[in-house]
Every structure is written in C-alpha cells, then in structure tokens.
Design a protein around this motif. Structure first.
Motif, PDB file in Angstrom:
ATOM      1  N   ILE A  12       0.710  11.049  -6.014  1.00 14.59           N
ATOM      2  CA  ILE A  12       1.314  11.928  -5.011  1.00 14.59           C
ATOM      3  C   ILE A  12       0.971  13.390  -5.328  1.00 14.59           C
ATOM      4  N   GLY A  13       0.641  14.147  -4.286  1.00 14.51           N
ATOM      5  CA  GLY A  13       0.368  15.579  -4.460  1.00 14.51           C
ATOM      6  C   GLY A  13      -0.995  15.901  -5.050  1.00 14.51           C
ATOM      7  N   MET A 111     -11.352   4.486   3.055  1.00 18.49           N
ATOM      8  CA  MET A 111     -10.011   3.954   3.248  1.00 18.49           C
ATOM      9  C   MET A 111      -9.066   4.751   2.341  1.00 18.49           C
ATOM     10  N   VAL A 112      -8.185   5.536   2.930  1.00 20.34           N
ATOM     11  CA  VAL A 112      -7.285   6.392   2.141  1.00 20.34           C
ATOM     12  C   VAL A 112      -5.987   5.631   1.912  1.00 20.34           C
ATOM     13  N   VAL A 113      -5.759   5.214   0.655  1.00 15.68           N
ATOM     14  CA  VAL A 113      -4.586   4.376   0.354  1.00 15.68           C
ATOM     15  C   VAL A 113      -3.877   4.907  -0.890  1.00 15.68           C
ATOM     16  N   PRO A 114      -2.691   5.533  -0.725  1.00 15.66           N
ATOM     17  CA  PRO A 114      -1.977   6.068  -1.889  1.00 15.66           C
ATOM     18  C   PRO A 114      -1.724   5.005  -2.978  1.00 15.66           C
ATOM     19  N   LEU A 115      -1.359   3.777  -2.549  1.00 10.84           N
ATOM     20  CA  LEU A 115      -1.048   2.726  -3.532  1.00 10.84           C
ATOM     21  C   LEU A 115      -2.150   1.659  -3.545  1.00 10.84           C
ATOM     22  N   LEU A 116      -3.383   2.116  -3.616  1.00 12.05           N
ATOM     23  CA  LEU A 116      -4.546   1.221  -3.561  1.00 12.05           C
ATOM     24  C   LEU A 116      -4.479   0.139  -4.647  1.00 12.05           C
ATOM     25  N   PHE A 117      -4.256   0.574  -5.888  1.00  5.69           N
ATOM     26  CA  PHE A 117      -4.242  -0.376  -7.010  1.00  5.69           C
ATOM     27  C   PHE A 117      -2.906  -1.121  -7.081  1.00  5.69           C
ATOM     28  N   GLU A 118      -1.809  -0.389  -6.830  1.00  4.07           N
ATOM     29  CA  GLU A 118      -0.473  -0.992  -6.932  1.00  4.07           C
ATOM     30  C   GLU A 118      -0.316  -2.179  -5.983  1.00  4.07           C
ATOM     31  N   ASN A 119      -0.915  -2.049  -4.763  1.00  6.29           N
ATOM     32  CA  ASN A 119      -0.761  -3.104  -3.759  1.00  6.29           C
ATOM     33  C   ASN A 119      -1.960  -4.053  -3.684  1.00  6.29           C
ATOM     34  N   GLY A 120      -2.855  -3.945  -4.670  1.00  2.11           N
ATOM     35  CA  GLY A 120      -3.999  -4.864  -4.726  1.00  2.11           C
ATOM     36  C   GLY A 120      -5.011  -4.670  -3.606  1.00  2.11           C
ATOM     37  N   THR A 128     -14.213   2.446  -5.716  1.00  2.29           N
ATOM     38  CA  THR A 128     -12.969   3.229  -5.681  1.00  2.29           C
ATOM     39  C   THR A 128     -13.214   4.659  -6.143  1.00  2.29           C
ATOM     40  N   LEU A 129     -12.499   5.580  -5.495  1.00  2.00           N
ATOM     41  CA  LEU A 129     -12.594   6.997  -5.817  1.00  2.00           C
ATOM     42  C   LEU A 129     -11.182   7.532  -6.028  1.00  2.00           C
ATOM     43  N   VAL A 130     -10.940   8.096  -7.214  1.00  2.77           N
ATOM     44  CA  VAL A 130      -9.610   8.628  -7.532  1.00  2.77           C
ATOM     45  C   VAL A 130      -9.637  10.159  -7.529  1.00  2.77           C
ATOM     46  N   VAL A 131      -8.675  10.745  -6.814  1.00  2.00           N
ATOM     47  CA  VAL A 131      -8.473  12.196  -6.833  1.00  2.00           C
ATOM     48  C   VAL A 131      -7.420  12.452  -7.907  1.00  2.00           C
ATOM     49  N   ASP A 132      -7.764  13.270  -8.884  1.00  2.00           N
ATOM     50  CA  ASP A 132      -6.900  13.404 -10.062  1.00  2.00           C
ATOM     51  C   ASP A 132      -6.469  14.840 -10.326  1.00  2.00           C
ATOM     52  N   ILE A 133      -5.160  14.996 -10.611  1.00  2.00           N
ATOM     53  CA  ILE A 133      -4.629  16.261 -11.151  1.00  2.00           C
ATOM     54  C   ILE A 133      -3.574  15.894 -12.199  1.00  2.00           C
ATOM     55  N   PRO A 134      -3.263  16.784 -13.150  1.00  2.00           N
ATOM     56  CA  PRO A 134      -2.253  16.456 -14.161  1.00  2.00           C
ATOM     57  C   PRO A 134      -0.856  16.294 -13.537  1.00  2.00           C
ATOM     58  N   PRO A 135      -0.003  15.460 -14.147  1.00  2.00           N
ATOM     59  CA  PRO A 135       1.338  15.198 -13.599  1.00  2.00           C
ATOM     60  C   PRO A 135       2.173  16.454 -13.320  1.00  2.00           C
ATOM     61  N   ILE A 157       6.548   9.470  -8.856  1.00  2.00           N
ATOM     62  CA  ILE A 157       5.413   9.329  -9.780  1.00  2.00           C
ATOM     63  C   ILE A 157       5.616   8.115 -10.686  1.00  2.00           C
ATOM     64  N   ASN A 158       6.855   7.913 -11.133  1.00  2.00           N
ATOM     65  CA  ASN A 158       7.143   6.778 -12.022  1.00  2.00           C
ATOM     66  C   ASN A 158       7.015   5.430 -11.319  1.00  2.00           C
ATOM     67  N   ARG A 159       7.095   5.446  -9.982  1.00  2.00           N
ATOM     68  CA  ARG A 159       6.920   4.210  -9.206  1.00  2.00           C
ATOM     69  C   ARG A 159       5.438   3.846  -9.106  1.00  2.00           C
ATOM     70  N   GLN A 160       4.577   4.852  -9.222  1.00  2.00           N
ATOM     71  CA  GLN A 160       3.141   4.606  -9.101  1.00  2.00           C
ATOM     72  C   GLN A 160       2.599   4.200 -10.480  1.00  2.00           C
ATOM     73  N   ILE A 161       1.386   3.625 -10.493  1.00  2.00           N
ATOM     74  CA  ILE A 161       0.820   3.257 -11.797  1.00  2.00           C
ATOM     75  C   ILE A 161       0.541   4.527 -12.597  1.00  2.00           C
ATOM     76  N   SER A 162       0.428   4.382 -13.895  1.00  2.00           N
ATOM     77  CA  SER A 162       0.230   5.561 -14.733  1.00  2.00           C
ATOM     78  C   SER A 162      -1.124   6.192 -14.450  1.00  2.00           C
ATOM     79  N   ARG A 163      -1.214   7.472 -14.742  1.00  2.00           N
ATOM     80  CA  ARG A 163      -2.465   8.205 -14.534  1.00  2.00           C
ATOM     81  C   ARG A 163      -3.604   7.537 -15.331  1.00  2.00           C
TER      82      ARG A 163
END
Length: 201
Positions: A12-13, A111-120, A128-135, A157-163
């Motif tokens: 998120i964010g 395909m823009v999916v916030p929970l791409l990995f979490e939801n399989g 896969t392409l990850v947009v990354d920033i520090p927590p 953030i805690n609901r999503q998989i770890s960075r």
C-alpha cells in the motif's frame, strides 16, 4: 487478445498507480483489480445482491450504492466475515479481469493487483513486477493520501505479505524512491523487454 500478462503489485502507498500509468502512456492497456473490485459490487450486480442478503439493507448508502466504509468496518477485525467477503468477491474479480485481458488490444497487458501474491493471482501472469518503497514511507504516503492515522496503515501493511517475501517473488523491481527520471528510464527498459517477450509468447 494479449498473450503476455505482466502482474504489477506492491505494498500500500508504494505508487503502483503512478507506475501503471507510465506504461499506459506507452500504449499498454491496464487491467486494474481495484477498479474491477468496485465494478463487481455496483448496483444491479450479483455481488451487491449477495452482500445485501448477508448484511441487510443498511450496508447501502442513501443513494442505494454499497457503503464501503460500513462494509470495511464489518470485515476489518473479523476474520470470518473477511473470509466470507473474499470467497464471494475474488472469483467475480478474477473472472472479470481475465475477460478484460482477453479484450485487450495492446502487445501485452499490465494487470495491476495489490494482493497479487497473497491471493495467488500470480498464477495468471507471465511475469511479475513489484513497485517497492520502505515501510516507513508507505505509512507516511498512505496516511497523507487517505487522511488516516499511521496505526491504521500499519494494520493494513501487516495484512499484506512481508516486503522481503514480496521482493523474493518478484521477477523485476522498481525502486520508487528514486528520482522520477530514473524511474521513467526503468519503465522504458522494462517496456522494451516486455515487448520482446510478448512477441515470442
């Protein structure tokens, strides 16, 4: 139909929409899970009628649309309710996303999916392409954008998989803390690479 699908995700964010829009400017069609998630619960949909039969009419706002804030408060801290909602919505979202990919005319699709990995949903994409920033930046950006406090953002953030796990699953990563020009260059390079991969897919 585009045969090559890039799954774009990030916490998120992190700036997923900004990055996705840069691909869009290059002529690539976007299939956005958040937009589709809203469409599957619009007035007159099966999704909305099932939510009403589960929660009653007071889940609607004064104009008869789904009151997202009310729905969020019902499922946020209740694992069972969250599961029920996910079981209802995920198949509907997945079906509509695949239909949108089928109708796309660009050489490849993002395909823009916030929970791409979490939801399989990474099983549906070629890469896969990850947009990354520090927590700490995720917290600051989201709190500012959504007008919520940092505790709420941290809960999400805690609901999503770890960075760390998200990055380990990524085929490519965009560091969204870099200057805009650097980020644009990366997008351009990835775009060329995806065009190559799509032409042989």
């Amino acid at each position: 139909m585009a045969n090559f699908i890039v799954g774009l995700t990030g916490g998120i964010g992190s700036g997923k929409t900004t990055i996705a829009n840069q691909f869009s400017e290059l002529g690539i069609e976007l299939v956005d899970a958040d937009i589709i998630a809203r469409e599957v619960v619009e007035q007159g949909t099966t999704g909305l009628s099932q939510i009403i039969s589960h929660y009653g009419m007071d889940i609607l706002d004064s104009s008869g649309k789904l009151d997202r804030t009310k729905l969020r408060s019902k499922v946020f801290d209740d694992e069972q309710e969250r599961q029920w909602l996910n079981n209802l919505l995920h198949p509907l979202i997945r079906k509509q996303m695949l239909a949108a990919v089928k109708n796309a005319n660009s050489p490849y699709v993002i395909m823009v999916v916030p929970l791409l990995f979490e939801n399989g949903l990474d099983s549906l994409v070629n890469t896969t392409l990850v947009v990354d920033i520090p927590p700490h930046e995720q917290v600051a950006r989201t709190a500012k954008r959504d007008g919520v406090n940092s505790t709420q953002v941290e809960k999400i953030i805690n609901r999503q998989i770890s960075r760390k796990l998200r990055l380990s699953k990524a085929d490519a990563v965009i560091d969204n803390t870099l200057p805009l020009e650097e980020v644009r260059k990366t997008v351009q390079l990835l775009h060329s690479s995806y065009l190559d991969q799509a032409s042989t897919a």
